[in-house]
Write a protein that holds these residues in place. Structure first.
Motif, PDB file in Angstrom:
ATOM      1  N   ILE A  65       0.853  -1.185   0.000  1.00  8.76           N
ATOM      2  CA  ILE A  65       0.000   0.000   0.000  1.00  8.76           C
ATOM      3  C   ILE A  65       0.888   1.234   0.000  1.00  8.76           C
ATOM      4  N   SER A  66       0.758   2.040  -1.044  1.00 10.84           N
ATOM      5  CA  SER A  66       1.588   3.230  -1.185  1.00 10.84           C
ATOM      6  C   SER A  66       0.832   4.286  -1.959  1.00 10.84           C
ATOM      7  N   ASN A  67       0.878   5.520  -1.473  1.00 12.51           N
ATOM      8  CA  ASN A  67       0.270   6.627  -2.198  1.00 12.51           C
ATOM      9  C   ASN A  67       1.280   7.341  -3.084  1.00 12.51           C
ATOM     10  N   SER A  68       2.531   6.898  -3.053  1.00 12.11           N
ATOM     11  CA  SER A  68       3.547   7.448  -3.943  1.00 12.11           C
ATOM     12  C   SER A  68       3.410   6.817  -5.322  1.00 12.11           C
ATOM     13  N   MET A  69       3.781   7.572  -6.340  1.00  6.07           N
ATOM     14  CA  MET A  69       3.739   7.039  -7.688  1.00  6.07           C
ATOM     15  C   MET A  69       4.913   6.073  -7.872  1.00  6.07           C
ATOM     16  N   VAL A  70       4.603   4.810  -8.025  1.00  5.26           N
ATOM     17  CA  VAL A  70       5.610   3.761  -8.129  1.00  5.26           C
ATOM     18  C   VAL A  70       5.567   3.163  -9.530  1.00  5.26           C
ATOM     19  N   ASP A  71       6.720   2.955 -10.116  1.00  4.31           N
ATOM     20  CA  ASP A  71       6.808   2.259 -11.402  1.00  4.31           C
ATOM     21  C   ASP A  71       6.580   0.772 -11.122  1.00  4.31           C
ATOM     22  N   VAL A  72       5.412   0.266 -11.498  1.00  2.00           N
ATOM     23  CA  VAL A  72       5.075  -1.113 -11.138  1.00  2.00           C
ATOM     24  C   VAL A  72       5.977  -2.118 -11.834  1.00  2.00           C
ATOM     25  N   VAL A  73       6.470  -1.774 -13.006  1.00  2.00           N
ATOM     26  CA  VAL A  73       7.349  -2.697 -13.720  1.00  2.00           C
ATOM     27  C   VAL A  73       8.698  -2.777 -13.015  1.00  2.00           C
ATOM     28  N   GLU A  74       9.298  -1.613 -12.743  1.00  2.00           N
ATOM     29  CA  GLU A  74      10.588  -1.595 -12.059  1.00  2.00           C
ATOM     30  C   GLU A  74      10.472  -2.155 -10.645  1.00  2.00           C
ATOM     31  N   GLY A  75       9.313  -1.974 -10.013  1.00  2.00           N
ATOM     32  CA  GLY A  75       9.122  -2.462  -8.660  1.00  2.00           C
ATOM     33  C   GLY A  75       8.828  -3.945  -8.577  1.00  2.00           C
ATOM     34  N   GLY A  76       8.675  -4.596  -9.719  1.00  2.00           N
ATOM     35  CA  GLY A  76       8.405  -6.030  -9.719  1.00  2.00           C
ATOM     36  C   GLY A  76       6.961  -6.377  -9.418  1.00  2.00           C
ATOM     37  N   PHE A  77       6.042  -5.413  -9.592  1.00  2.00           N
ATOM     38  CA  PHE A  77       4.629  -5.669  -9.330  1.00  2.00           C
ATOM     39  C   PHE A  77       3.925  -6.153 -10.598  1.00  2.00           C
ATOM     40  N   ASP A  78       2.898  -6.968 -10.393  1.00  3.71           N
ATOM     41  CA  ASP A  78       2.084  -7.407 -11.531  1.00  3.71           C
ATOM     42  C   ASP A  78       1.123  -6.320 -11.974  1.00  3.71           C
ATOM     43  N   ALA A  79       0.702  -5.461 -11.029  1.00  3.29           N
ATOM     44  CA  ALA A  79      -0.277  -4.430 -11.374  1.00  3.29           C
ATOM     45  C   ALA A  79      -0.291  -3.359 -10.299  1.00  3.29           C
ATOM     46  N   GLY A  80      -0.855  -2.217 -10.650  1.00  7.91           N
ATOM     47  CA  GLY A  80      -1.093  -1.135  -9.714  1.00  7.91           C
ATOM     48  C   GLY A  80      -2.578  -0.823  -9.673  1.00  7.91           C
ATOM     49  N   MET A  81      -3.010  -0.135  -8.626  1.00 15.08           N
ATOM     50  CA  MET A  81      -4.420   0.210  -8.495  1.00 15.08           C
ATOM     51  C   MET A  81      -4.522   1.618  -7.910  1.00 15.08           C
ATOM     52  N   ARG A  82      -5.129   2.527  -8.679  1.00  9.53           N
ATOM     53  CA  ARG A  82      -5.292   3.902  -8.207  1.00  9.53           C
ATOM     54  C   ARG A  82      -6.392   4.595  -9.012  1.00  9.53           C
ATOM     55  N   PHE A  83      -6.641   5.861  -8.704  1.00 10.24           N
ATOM     56  CA  PHE A  83      -7.665   6.597  -9.431  1.00 10.24           C
ATOM     57  C   PHE A  83      -7.266   6.744 -10.895  1.00 10.24           C
ATOM     58  N   GLY A  84      -8.274   6.727 -11.765  1.00 11.87           N
ATOM     59  CA  GLY A  84      -8.027   6.708 -13.197  1.00 11.87           C
ATOM     60  C   GLY A  84      -7.194   7.861 -13.705  1.00 11.87           C
ATOM     61  N   ALA A  85      -7.346   9.046 -13.120  1.00 17.89           N
ATOM     62  CA  ALA A  85      -6.614  10.219 -13.594  1.00 17.89           C
ATOM     63  C   ALA A  85      -5.119  10.119 -13.328  1.00 17.89           C
ATOM     64  N   THR A  86      -4.703   9.212 -12.456  1.00 17.97           N
ATOM     65  CA  THR A  86      -3.277   9.095 -12.108  1.00 17.97           C
ATOM     66  C   THR A  86      -2.629   7.838 -12.672  1.00 17.97           C
ATOM     67  N   VAL A  87      -3.340   7.092 -13.508  1.00 10.93           N
ATOM     68  CA  VAL A  87      -2.749   5.894 -14.125  1.00 10.93           C
ATOM     69  C   VAL A  87      -1.660   6.334 -15.106  1.00 10.93           C
ATOM     70  N   PRO A  88      -0.445   5.788 -14.998  1.00  8.47           N
ATOM     71  CA  PRO A  88       0.632   6.187 -15.915  1.00  8.47           C
ATOM     72  C   PRO A  88       0.293   5.872 -17.366  1.00  8.47           C
ATOM     73  N   GLU A  89       0.842   6.665 -18.256  1.00  8.79           N
ATOM     74  CA  GLU A  89       0.623   6.451 -19.683  1.00  8.79           C
ATOM     75  C   GLU A  89       1.289   5.151 -20.135  1.00  8.79           C
ATOM     76  N   GLY A  90       0.732   4.563 -21.180  1.00  6.13           N
ATOM     77  CA  GLY A  90       1.322   3.367 -21.765  1.00  6.13           C
ATOM     78  C   GLY A  90       0.946   2.077 -21.076  1.00  6.13           C
ATOM     79  N   MET A  91       0.046   2.144 -20.089  1.00  3.22           N
ATOM     80  CA  MET A  91      -0.372   0.955 -19.357  1.00  3.22           C
ATOM     81  C   MET A  91      -1.742   0.474 -19.855  1.00  3.22           C
ATOM     82  N   ILE A  92      -1.974  -0.824 -19.737  1.00  2.00           N
ATOM     83  CA  ILE A  92      -3.315  -1.363 -19.954  1.00  2.00           C
ATOM     84  C   ILE A  92      -4.093  -1.167 -18.657  1.00  2.00           C
ATOM     85  N   ALA A  93      -5.250  -0.515 -18.736  1.00  2.00           N
ATOM     86  CA  ALA A  93      -6.017  -0.179 -17.535  1.00  2.00           C
ATOM     87  C   ALA A  93      -7.440  -0.708 -17.643  1.00  2.00           C
TER      88      ALA A  93
END
Length: 301
Positions: free
Chosen positions: A131-159
């Motif tokens: 659980i983090s409110n910081s903007m984390v690069d899910v790929v570099e962080g080794g995560f399968d996915a991120g979850m946040r409000f739509g306006a803050t979803v990084p570009e280039g991701m499948i959402a």
């Protein structure tokens, strides 16, 4: 050097360290202690005859050899992960692990109502949540996915959308409003004590409002800056100031009478929660099952 089971396991450990540049965070990912992970990497370096990591008391970096190894094995091992997930689809009981990086509001509103049933239905799927409110690069962080409000979803991701759009509202305790008055226009907030919020980029968030086509972004004042909603709610309920948050997260406190909404006619609406992942990686079966269950249960409608 031949590819053995031990070497393959150590390559996986190396990839985790290379992603996080931290033995403690990588250890959490692969499920072993930082000291055991360090020993495994040292054993791999001894077998290879080259140093892969530069270690200091403060940080970990890749050597030139480590960068070469990372570039060589990252894609093949990702393909192995994908192959295992394909086979997983043929099992009677899906298995595996999902690693998620989740905004705190999404964890409370979407995951908490769903995970008990998900665990009951898919007992062999492990859900690892950061659980983090910081903007984390899910790929570099080794995560399968991120979850946040739509306006803050990084570009280039499948959402994938997981909830309807969300209203953003202002609230305070009845005692606070009796003492300081009830704001009737967003500009009135400049005369109030407000709980300021720091967004994932570190920027202090200006409270946004809209009414009849007019949009306002108001810089508010207050002695406390937070980046986590639950603490802000606790302070608001103690009368420390007004809070600005997504309406669903405040709904229980408004219903109980602990907080009262103000400026409702100025509430703005933004895209609801989305789950997102890299377009370059295959979606794990467990992640797809979790997305389907959130949509079926629809905790926010």
């Amino acid at each position: 050097m031949q590819l053995t089971r031990a070497n393959l396991a150590d390559f996986m450990y190396f990839l985790a360290v290379a992603r996080h540049l931290s033995f403690s965070r990588a250890g959490l990912e692969v499920g072993i202690s930082p000291s055991a992970l360090s020993h495994a990497i040292k054993a791999l370096e001894a077998r290879l005859g080259v140093r892969l990591l530069n270690r200091t008391t403060r940080n970990v970096t890749l050597t030139a050899a480590g960068q070469e190894l990372l570039a060589s094995i990252r894609e093949p091992i990702d393909r192995i992960d994908q192959a295992m997930d394909v086979l997983n689809r043929y099992r009677d009981e899906p298995t595996g692990r999902i690693r998620l990086n989740v905004f705190s509001d999404a964890a409370l509103l979407l995951l908490a109502p769903v995970l008990p049933l998900f665990g009951e239905r898919y007992p062999d799927i492990e859900v690892d949540i950061s659980i983090s409110n910081s903007m984390v690069d899910v790929v570099e962080g080794g995560f399968d996915a991120g979850m946040r409000f739509g306006a803050t979803v990084p570009e280039g991701m499948i959402a994938h959308r997981l909830s309807p759009d969300v209203r953003w509202v202002v609230a305070g305790t009845p005692d606070y409003l009796r003492k300081w008055g009830t704001p009737v226009h967003p500009e009135d907030l400049k005369q109030h004590r407000c709980l300021k919020f720091k967004v994932g980029t570190g920027k202090i968030y200006d409270w946004e409002f809209e009414k009849e086509g007019l949009q306002l972004a108001v810089p508010v004042f207050g002695g406390v800056i937070l980046d986590e909603t639950r603490m802000a709610i606790a302070l608001a309920c103690e009368g420390s100031g007004l809070i600005y948050a997504a309406e669903p997260i405040l709904a229980p406190y408004v219903k109980s009478g602990s907080l009262e909404l103000v400026l409702e006619d100025w509430a703005c609406v933004s895209p609801g929660f989305h789950i997102y992942y890299s377009s370059y990686r295959q979606q794990p079966l467990g992640l797809r099952l979790l997305i389907d269950m959130i949509r079926d249960i629809a905790p926010l409608g």
